[in-house]
Write a protein that holds these residues in place. Sequence first.
Motif, PDB file in Angstrom:
ATOM      1  N   GLY A   1       0.689  -1.338   0.067  1.00  0.00           N
ATOM      2  CA  GLY A   1       0.184  -0.046   0.042  1.00  0.00           C
ATOM      3  C   GLY A   1       0.781   1.302   0.203  1.00  0.00           C
ATOM      4  O   GLY A   1       0.299   2.519  -0.288  1.00  0.00           O
ATOM      5  N   LEU A   2       2.128   1.277   0.366  1.00  0.00           N
ATOM      6  CA  LEU A   2       2.728   2.464   0.529  1.00  0.00           C
ATOM      7  C   LEU A   2       3.280   2.903  -0.729  1.00  0.00           C
ATOM      8  O   LEU A   2       3.595   4.148  -0.918  1.00  0.00           O
ATOM      9  N   TRP A   3       3.032   2.323  -2.046  1.00  0.00           N
ATOM     10  CA  TRP A   3       3.386   2.875  -3.165  1.00  0.00           C
ATOM     11  C   TRP A   3       2.340   4.071  -3.663  1.00  0.00           C
ATOM     12  O   TRP A   3       2.457   4.771  -4.639  1.00  0.00           O
TER      13      TRP A   3
ATOM     14  N   ALA B   1       8.417   3.469  -6.346  1.00  0.00           N
ATOM     15  CA  ALA B   1       8.349   1.946  -6.533  1.00  0.00           C
ATOM     16  C   ALA B   1       7.759   1.490  -8.026  1.00  0.00           C
ATOM     17  O   ALA B   1       8.181   0.597  -8.509  1.00  0.00           O
ATOM     18  N   TRP B   2       6.890   2.246  -8.241  1.00  0.00           N
ATOM     19  CA  TRP B   2       6.060   2.148  -9.644  1.00  0.00           C
ATOM     20  C   TRP B   2       7.091   2.388 -10.837  1.00  0.00           C
ATOM     21  O   TRP B   2       6.972   1.745 -11.977  1.00  0.00           O
ATOM     22  N   LYS B   3       8.317   2.723 -10.600  1.00  0.00           N
ATOM     23  CA  LYS B   3       9.368   2.944 -11.473  1.00  0.00           C
ATOM     24  C   LYS B   3      10.240   1.914 -11.774  1.00  0.00           C
ATOM     25  O   LYS B   3      11.217   1.787 -12.426  1.00  0.00           O
TER      26      LYS B   3
ATOM     27  N   LEU C   1       3.153   7.408   7.007  1.00  0.00           N
ATOM     28  CA  LEU C   1       3.199   6.280   6.377  1.00  0.00           C
ATOM     29  C   LEU C   1       2.302   4.948   6.707  1.00  0.00           C
ATOM     30  O   LEU C   1       1.768   4.375   5.711  1.00  0.00           O
ATOM     31  N   LEU C   2       2.129   4.915   7.975  1.00  0.00           N
ATOM     32  CA  LEU C   2       1.135   3.958   8.187  1.00  0.00           C
ATOM     33  C   LEU C   2      -0.285   4.032   7.606  1.00  0.00           C
ATOM     34  O   LEU C   2      -1.166   3.145   7.478  1.00  0.00           O
TER      35      LEU C   2
ATOM     36  N   VAL D   1      -0.796  -8.271  11.281  1.00  0.00           N
ATOM     37  CA  VAL D   1      -1.194  -7.237  10.241  1.00  0.00           C
ATOM     38  C   VAL D   1      -0.499  -6.008  10.582  1.00  0.00           C
ATOM     39  O   VAL D   1       0.018  -5.240   9.725  1.00  0.00           O
ATOM     40  N   ARG D   2      -0.615  -5.786  11.798  1.00  0.00           N
ATOM     41  CA  ARG D   2      -0.209  -4.289  12.052  1.00  0.00           C
ATOM     42  C   ARG D   2       1.539  -4.357  12.055  1.00  0.00           C
ATOM     43  O   ARG D   2       1.748  -3.336  11.637  1.00  0.00           O
ATOM     44  N   LEU D   3       2.359  -5.233  12.237  1.00  0.00           N
ATOM     45  CA  LEU D   3       3.418  -5.202  12.196  1.00  0.00           C
ATOM     46  C   LEU D   3       3.906  -5.460  10.737  1.00  0.00           C
ATOM     47  O   LEU D   3       4.971  -4.765  10.202  1.00  0.00           O
ATOM     48  N   GLY D   4       3.192  -6.030   9.855  1.00  0.00           N
ATOM     49  CA  GLY D   4       3.387  -5.909   8.539  1.00  0.00           C
ATOM     50  C   GLY D   4       2.863  -4.537   7.651  1.00  0.00           C
ATOM     51  O   GLY D   4       3.381  -4.596   6.284  1.00  0.00           O
ATOM     52  N   GLY D   5       2.385  -4.009   8.336  1.00  0.00           N
ATOM     53  CA  GLY D   5       2.002  -2.372   7.571  1.00  0.00           C
ATOM     54  C   GLY D   5       3.280  -2.146   6.881  1.00  0.00           C
ATOM     55  O   GLY D   5       3.401  -1.403   5.899  1.00  0.00           O
ATOM     56  N   ILE D   6       4.400  -1.760   7.693  1.00  0.00           N
ATOM     57  CA  ILE D   6       5.646  -1.440   7.092  1.00  0.00           C
ATOM     58  C   ILE D   6       6.760  -2.603   7.401  1.00  0.00           C
ATOM     59  O   ILE D   6       6.824  -2.805   8.636  1.00  0.00           O
ATOM     60  N   GLY D   7       7.649  -2.968   6.609  1.00  0.00           N
ATOM     61  CA  GLY D   7       8.671  -3.737   6.532  1.00  0.00           C
ATOM     62  C   GLY D   7       8.254  -5.187   6.762  1.00  0.00           C
ATOM     63  O   GLY D   7       9.318  -6.028   7.133  1.00  0.00           O
ATOM     64  N   GLY D   8       7.183  -5.591   6.453  1.00  0.00           N
ATOM     65  CA  GLY D   8       6.959  -6.903   6.622  1.00  0.00           C
ATOM     66  C   GLY D   8       7.236  -7.691   7.776  1.00  0.00           C
ATOM     67  O   GLY D   8       6.765  -7.271   9.132  1.00  0.00           O
ATOM     68  N   GLN D   9       8.141  -8.712   7.829  1.00  0.00           N
ATOM     69  CA  GLN D   9       8.403  -9.580   9.304  1.00  0.00           C
ATOM     70  C   GLN D   9       9.444  -8.742   9.897  1.00  0.00           C
ATOM     71  O   GLN D   9       9.582  -9.104  11.126  1.00  0.00           O
TER      72      GLN D   9
END
Length: 472
Positions: free
Chosen positions: A21-23, A30-32, A299-300, A360-368
Motif C-alpha cells: 500500500g505504501l506505493w 516503486a512504480w518505476k 506512512l502507516l 497485520v499491524r507489524l506487516g504494515g511497514i517492513g513485513g516480518q
Amino acid sequence: MSRQIRFNAFEMNCVAHQSPGLWRRPGDEAWKYKDMDYWQNIARIAERGVFDSVFIADVLGTYDVFGGNDLAAIRQGAQVPVNDPLQLAVIGAGVTENVGFGITAGTAFEHPVPFARRLSTLDHLTKGRVGWNVVTGYLPSAARNLGQKDQLAHDARYDHADEYLEVVYKLLEGSWEDDAVVRDAEAGVFAVPEKVHHIGHHGTYFDVPGIHLSEPSPQRTPVVFQAGASPRGVRFAAENAEAIFIGGPTKAAAKSTVARIRAALAQAGRDPYDAKIYLLSSIVTDETSAGARAKYADLLSYATVEGAQVFFSGWLGIDLSRYDLDEPLGNVESNAIQSALEAFQGENDRGETWTVRDIVRLGGIGGQGQVFVGDPGEVADTLQEIVEETDVDGFNLAYATTPGTFEDVVDLVVPELQARGAYPEEYAAGTLRHKLFGRGDRLPAHHRGAQYRVGGPLSTVDDVTGTGRPGR
C-alpha cells in the motif's frame, strides 16, 4: 572502537515488496521498478551510504494462499507484477564501483548448468561484486507454474538444494583451473584443454558429465547468501552461506536465531563468524524525534490490511482470511517459511500471544521485520543495542517508500553511526567477498564449495585428461 554495523538495501523488482500500500504515498517511486534509471539511482544511494549490497528478492509465483486465490495479491500489487532480478546487478554495477548486488534465484526451477553460467557472467560483468541468495521456494503457485503439482516438502527442498549446490560448486570451482586460459596467439591456443575438466556428476537429481561453459570469474563462486532459519535451513546455511538473513519480530527471537546459527557454523567446521548475519528491519527517521514519529504515522496511513494479510498468508502458509483479526495463531503446521511461523507462535514484546491483528499491524511497514522510529541518535542507539544484545552483524533494510527510506538512512543515520565509530567510512578494495571478510576474492579453503576445486578432497577430476570421476 564500537562494533561496525553493516547495511544492505533490501529491494525487489516489483511495486510492493514488504510494505503493501505504501506505493500510493506521494513521492514513492516503486512504480518505476521497470526503469533502468530507478535501479541506477538505488545503486548510487546504497554506495553513497557504504552499504554492503543492494539485495534483491524474487518469487516465481503469486501469493494465492489468502482467500485461496491471487486476486488480492494482484489488486494490492503484492510482489506482482514482478520482473527478473539478475539483470539489475549489471545495471547497478555500471554506475558504481564498490557496492555489491545480491540476486535471488531458486534451486527448484532452473537447471544448475545454465544457472552457473549466468552466475559467472554476472561476476565477470560486475568485476566480482555479486552474491547469490539461494532459496528453495515457499510458494505453491511457483511450483504449479513450473509444471509441478506442489513444491517438495520443506526438508526435501533442502535435500534437493544440497545437490544443486554441489553441482554449481563443481562447475564454478572444479572445472577450469586458474591458468587454463592462456590466450597464446602465436601457438593458436586460447585455453589449454588439459586444464579444463569434465565434472562427471551423477546424482539423485542431476546428471552433469561435462565442463562449465564459462572461464573463472573474479570470485569463481559469488558470495553465497541464504535466509533459512528452520533447523534444516540453519544446517544448510551453516554449510554454505557467507551472508545470512534473518527475521525476528522481537529482540529475543533474533537473539535465539543468531545463537543457533553461530553454533551451527561451528558444528559445520567453520568459524562462528564466517557468515555475516543481517536482521530484517525498517528505519523511519527524521531530523527530530517528533518529525520521525509524524512521518511514521503518515506512512502507516497508507498501509493496507489486505496487503499485509496477503503477504503473511504466503509467508506463514496459512489462509488468514479464515481467522478473526483478534484470534491467536495457535499451533499450526506449515510447508512455507517455518521459521516465520515459529517466531509468531511465541509471545510478542508485551508478553502476549500473537494475534492475526498483531502481525497485520507489524506487516504494515517492513513485513516480518522490526521498525525503528526516531531521530538519528535514537535510531543509532537502538541499532547498537540490538547488535550488542543479539550478536547480529548488521541490518537488511526494507523500505517503507523508495528511494526515500534509503535516502533518509544514508543522509541521517549513517553519519551518526560513523561519528560514533560504529559504521564504515569507506569500502575496502576488491570483490564483494573481500570487502565483507578481508580474506581475498575466493571461497576460503575450509568452505564446502572450495573442497571441489581441482586437487581438493571432493574434486571429481581423476587425472590430467580432464575426465571426471563419477559423483554422488
